[in-house]
Design an enzyme around this catalytic site. Structure first.
Site, PDB file in Angstrom:
ATOM      1  N   GLU A 189      -0.395   0.329   0.507  1.00 19.07           N
ATOM      2  CA  GLU A 189      -0.946   0.474  -0.842  1.00 19.07           C
ATOM      3  C   GLU A 189      -1.538   1.867  -1.058  1.00 19.07           C
ATOM      4  O   GLU A 189      -1.657   2.665  -0.120  1.00 19.07           O
ATOM      5  CB  GLU A 189      -1.981  -0.624  -1.082  1.00 19.07           C
ATOM      6  CG  GLU A 189      -1.325  -2.001  -0.998  1.00 19.07           C
ATOM      7  CD  GLU A 189      -2.243  -3.144  -1.378  1.00 19.07           C
ATOM      8  OE1 GLU A 189      -3.475  -2.956  -1.398  1.00 19.07           O
ATOM      9  OE2 GLU A 189      -1.703  -4.229  -1.655  1.00 19.07           O
ATOM     10  N   ASN A 190      -1.885   2.130  -2.316  1.00 21.43           N
ATOM     11  CA  ASN A 190      -2.420   3.439  -2.677  1.00 21.43           C
ATOM     12  C   ASN A 190      -3.431   3.275  -3.805  1.00 21.43           C
ATOM     13  O   ASN A 190      -3.292   2.363  -4.634  1.00 21.43           O
ATOM     14  CB  ASN A 190      -1.263   4.356  -3.125  1.00 21.43           C
ATOM     15  CG  ASN A 190      -1.697   5.787  -3.262  1.00 21.43           C
ATOM     16  OD1 ASN A 190      -2.248   6.207  -4.269  1.00 21.43           O
ATOM     17  ND2 ASN A 190      -1.465   6.565  -2.222  1.00 21.43           N
ATOM     18  N   ALA A 191      -4.427   4.173  -3.841  1.00 20.84           N
ATOM     19  CA  ALA A 191      -5.441   4.137  -4.897  1.00 20.84           C
ATOM     20  C   ALA A 191      -4.803   4.275  -6.280  1.00 20.84           C
ATOM     21  O   ALA A 191      -5.327   3.758  -7.266  1.00 20.84           O
ATOM     22  CB  ALA A 191      -6.465   5.236  -4.668  1.00 20.84           C
ATOM     23  N   TYR A 208      -2.329   2.622  -7.882  1.00 16.92           N
ATOM     24  CA  TYR A 208      -1.741   1.341  -7.480  1.00 16.92           C
ATOM     25  C   TYR A 208      -0.224   1.288  -7.511  1.00 16.92           C
ATOM     26  O   TYR A 208       0.411   0.670  -6.672  1.00 16.92           O
ATOM     27  CB  TYR A 208      -2.278   0.205  -8.359  1.00 16.92           C
ATOM     28  CG  TYR A 208      -3.771  -0.006  -8.295  1.00 16.92           C
ATOM     29  CD1 TYR A 208      -4.531   0.427  -7.207  1.00 16.92           C
ATOM     30  CD2 TYR A 208      -4.433  -0.647  -9.340  1.00 16.92           C
ATOM     31  CE1 TYR A 208      -5.898   0.230  -7.158  1.00 16.92           C
ATOM     32  CE2 TYR A 208      -5.804  -0.852  -9.299  1.00 16.92           C
ATOM     33  CZ  TYR A 208      -6.532  -0.414  -8.208  1.00 16.92           C
ATOM     34  OH  TYR A 208      -7.882  -0.605  -8.169  1.00 16.92           O
ATOM     35  N   CYS A 264       9.792  -9.829  -4.106  1.00 17.41           N
ATOM     36  CA  CYS A 264       9.686  -9.514  -5.533  1.00 17.41           C
ATOM     37  C   CYS A 264      11.052  -9.074  -6.068  1.00 17.41           C
ATOM     38  O   CYS A 264      11.989  -8.791  -5.306  1.00 17.41           O
ATOM     39  CB  CYS A 264       8.634  -8.433  -5.759  1.00 17.41           C
ATOM     40  SG  CYS A 264       9.147  -6.772  -5.286  1.00 17.41           S
ATOM     41  N   CYS A 308       6.302  -1.906  -0.907  1.00 14.37           N
ATOM     42  CA  CYS A 308       6.405  -3.264  -0.365  1.00 14.37           C
ATOM     43  C   CYS A 308       6.878  -3.231   1.094  1.00 14.37           C
ATOM     44  O   CYS A 308       7.528  -2.269   1.535  1.00 14.37           O
ATOM     45  CB  CYS A 308       7.396  -4.087  -1.173  1.00 14.37           C
ATOM     46  SG  CYS A 308       6.807  -4.563  -2.811  1.00 14.37           S
ATOM     47  N   CYS A 357      12.405  -5.731  -4.796  1.00  8.83           N
ATOM     48  CA  CYS A 357      12.889  -5.784  -3.406  1.00  8.83           C
ATOM     49  C   CYS A 357      14.206  -6.549  -3.297  1.00  8.83           C
ATOM     50  O   CYS A 357      15.043  -6.234  -2.450  1.00  8.83           O
ATOM     51  CB  CYS A 357      11.820  -6.391  -2.503  1.00  8.83           C
ATOM     52  SG  CYS A 357      10.466  -5.237  -2.224  1.00  8.83           S
ATOM     53  N   GLU A 403       9.259  -4.893   2.451  1.00  6.05           N
ATOM     54  CA  GLU A 403      10.725  -4.859   2.520  1.00  6.05           C
ATOM     55  C   GLU A 403      11.233  -3.431   2.315  1.00  6.05           C
ATOM     56  O   GLU A 403      12.189  -2.996   2.965  1.00  6.05           O
ATOM     57  CB  GLU A 403      11.336  -5.769   1.446  1.00  6.05           C
ATOM     58  CG  GLU A 403      10.937  -7.220   1.537  1.00  6.05           C
ATOM     59  CD  GLU A 403       9.729  -7.563   0.686  1.00  6.05           C
ATOM     60  OE1 GLU A 403       8.763  -6.779   0.666  1.00  6.05           O
ATOM     61  OE2 GLU A 403       9.750  -8.630   0.054  1.00  6.05           O
TER      62      GLU A 403
HETATM   63  N1  THU Z   1       4.403  -7.083  -1.786  1.00  3.30           N
HETATM   64  C1  THU Z   1       5.329  -6.878  -0.792  1.00  3.30           C
HETATM   65  O1  THU Z   1       5.058  -6.196   0.199  1.00  3.30           O
HETATM   66  N2  THU Z   1       6.543  -7.452  -0.929  1.00  3.30           N
HETATM   67  C2  THU Z   1       6.945  -8.220  -1.996  1.00  3.30           C
HETATM   68  O2  THU Z   1       8.094  -8.650  -2.060  1.00  3.30           O
HETATM   69  C3  THU Z   1       5.970  -8.539  -3.044  1.00  3.30           C
HETATM   70  C4  THU Z   1       4.646  -7.873  -2.963  1.00  3.30           C
HETATM   71  C5  THU Z   1       3.069  -6.473  -1.642  1.00  3.30           C
HETATM   72  C6  THU Z   1       2.748  -5.389  -2.640  1.00  3.30           C
HETATM   73  C7  THU Z   1       1.237  -5.416  -2.653  1.00  3.30           C
HETATM   74  O3  THU Z   1       0.756  -4.566  -1.615  1.00  3.30           O
HETATM   75  C8  THU Z   1       0.869  -6.854  -2.309  1.00  3.30           C
HETATM   76  O4  THU Z   1       2.058  -7.447  -1.806  1.00  3.30           O
HETATM   77  C9  THU Z   1       0.369  -7.653  -3.488  1.00  3.30           C
HETATM   78  O5  THU Z   1       1.233  -7.576  -4.552  1.00  3.30           O
END
Ligand code: THU
Length: 127
Positions: free
Chosen positions: A44-46, A48, A86, A53, A89, A55
């Site tokens: 993650e990053n500040a 957002y 998601c 992800c 991905c 994947e």
């Molecule tokens: N996230 C993933 O790493 N993979 C997905 O397929 C959906 C969401 C992460 C992104 C974020 O860091 C956290 O889950 C909450 O959304």
């Protein structure tokens, strides 16, 4: 490498997740057709929207190592429900073949399997 072993690799990768904002760690483990495993976690990053992800991390590591043919990808979250990739991905995984198996696991390590073709019917293509 069994599906269950791939889930275990994804669980290990989840431990490295950098999630100071969502507190929602995700791990992924990608098995190439050549038998190599590439793991990933979410970063993650500040700012957002720059979040990557799990994947994406795993796919980028594989492709940047010269691998483009994928057999399966395991994805795991700390939830009771199976961890479902998601939409973005799904499109990323579909780029490298619609027969890739997606192993969606929960925090207990239980999982269900679908092909990316099943998870993303009618995916965007330039062909
Ligand atoms: N996230 C993933 O790493 N993979 C997905 O397929 C959906 C969401 C992460 C992104 C974020 O860091 C956290 O889950 C909450 O959304």
């Amino acid at each position: 490498m069994t599906d269950s072993q791939l889930v275990q690799e994804a669980m290990k990768a989840k431990e490295y997740a950098y999630v100071p904002y969502s507190h929602f760690p995700v791990g992924a483990a990608l098995l190439t057709r050549s038998g190599r495993v590439f793991t990933g976690c979410n970063v993650e990053n500040a700012s957002y929207r720059l979040t990557i992800c799990a994947e994406q991390t795993a796919v980028s590591k594989a492709v940047s190592a010269g691998e483009r043919e994928f057999a399966a990808i395991a994805v795991v979250c700390d939830t009771d429900d199976y961890c479902s990739p998601c939409g973005a991905c799904r499109q990323l995984i579909a780029e490298f073949g619609l027969n890739t198996r997606v192993i969606m696991a929960n925090k207990a390590g239980d999982y269900r399997v679908r092909t990316i073709r099943e998870l993303l019917p009618g995916s965007f293509t330039l062909k």
